[in-house]
Design a protein around this motif. Sequence first.
Motif, PDB file in Angstrom:
ATOM      1  N   HIS A   1       0.856  -1.190   0.000  1.00 55.71           N
ATOM      2  CA  HIS A   1       0.000   0.000   0.000  1.00 55.71           C
ATOM      3  C   HIS A   1       0.888   1.234   0.000  1.00 55.71           C
TER       4      HIS A   1
ATOM      5  N   ASP B   1     -19.646  -1.449   7.930  1.00 59.99           N
ATOM      6  CA  ASP B   1     -20.489  -1.576   6.739  1.00 59.99           C
ATOM      7  C   ASP B   1     -21.872  -2.002   7.207  1.00 59.99           C
TER       8      ASP B   1
ATOM      9  N   ARG C   1      -5.723  -1.705   2.686  1.00 62.59           N
ATOM     10  CA  ARG C   1      -6.509  -1.880   1.457  1.00 62.59           C
ATOM     11  C   ARG C   1      -8.008  -1.952   1.766  1.00 62.59           C
ATOM     12  N   LEU C   2      -8.355  -2.550   2.899  1.00 64.60           N
ATOM     13  CA  LEU C   2      -9.759  -2.549   3.316  1.00 64.60           C
ATOM     14  C   LEU C   2     -10.227  -1.132   3.622  1.00 64.60           C
TER      15      LEU C   2
ATOM     16  N   ASP D   1      -9.146   1.496   2.135  1.00 66.83           N
ATOM     17  CA  ASP D   1      -9.386   2.116   0.825  1.00 66.83           C
ATOM     18  C   ASP D   1     -10.824   1.859   0.389  1.00 66.83           C
ATOM     19  N   ARG D   2     -11.283   0.625   0.548  1.00 59.91           N
ATOM     20  CA  ARG D   2     -12.652   0.267   0.160  1.00 59.91           C
ATOM     21  C   ARG D   2     -13.673   0.979   1.035  1.00 59.91           C
ATOM     22  N   ILE D   3     -13.376   1.062   2.319  1.00 63.11           N
ATOM     23  CA  ILE D   3     -14.283   1.743   3.246  1.00 63.11           C
ATOM     24  C   ILE D   3     -14.375   3.223   2.886  1.00 63.11           C
ATOM     25  N   GLU D   4     -13.240   3.833   2.601  1.00 60.96           N
ATOM     26  CA  GLU D   4     -13.225   5.248   2.226  1.00 60.96           C
ATOM     27  C   GLU D   4     -14.029   5.478   0.941  1.00 60.96           C
ATOM     28  N   ALA D   5     -13.884   4.588  -0.021  1.00 58.30           N
ATOM     29  CA  ALA D   5     -14.650   4.713  -1.270  1.00 58.30           C
ATOM     30  C   ALA D   5     -16.153   4.562  -0.990  1.00 58.30           C
ATOM     31  N   ARG D   6     -16.526   3.595  -0.119  1.00 58.99           N
ATOM     32  CA  ARG D   6     -17.931   3.398   0.225  1.00 58.99           C
ATOM     33  C   ARG D   6     -18.494   4.633   0.925  1.00 58.99           C
TER      34      ARG D   6
ATOM     35  N   THR E   1     -17.468   7.704   0.627  1.00 54.81           N
ATOM     36  CA  THR E   1     -17.566   8.779  -0.362  1.00 54.81           C
ATOM     37  C   THR E   1     -18.832   8.623  -1.184  1.00 54.81           C
ATOM     38  N   GLN E   2     -19.160   7.394  -1.565  1.00 58.53           N
ATOM     39  CA  GLN E   2     -20.387   7.128  -2.342  1.00 58.53           C
ATOM     40  C   GLN E   2     -21.636   7.419  -1.532  1.00 58.53           C
TER      41      GLN E   2
END
Length: 182
Positions: free
Chosen positions: A57, A118, A169-170, A172-177, A179-180
Amino acid sequence: MRIADAWAWLEAHALIGPHPFQSSSANARRITEAGKKALQHGLQRLKAGQRLDVDLHHLLAWTVRRQFLMGEFELAAFAALKEVEVRVRPLGGFSDELVGVGLMAAAFTPRGPGALTDKNAEAGEQEAMMALFRGAIGTFKYPSSHRAVDYDNPVLAAEVVLLADLPMRLLDRIEARMTQEQ
């Protein structure tokens, strides 16, 4: 045949290389600096370093890999997990007073739910995500925070760094979620 294979392996791992002062023979070889370190520290350290020869990362790569290659295994493992904690805090909107395992519990608790939980995941998955973050911090960051930890096995230190890479990396996914969802 086996000698040729061994020779090729030594060259492929940069343990031997061309001799810069032997221009009379194109086949002249010398032990490289990496080869000298392998002789001094053994192949275990070389193999551990190869474990980290992956796309870490971006928030871990520079500092952690450099510390590891300098033989600062405890610092590399600690720094990697510290980055996880440092990243969770602002993502979840927590103050600096909340640290370590308590921070991970607050961020990922299914009851509440936590700021990084989540809400669409199944309850067991939510609980497991919290356990992953709490376990990584509690098992590998806490000891180095409070006392000297002897990583006499560089492979273990490399695995701790790779363990820290996964939560990053998880996140990263949480941050993207997150943001959405905004």
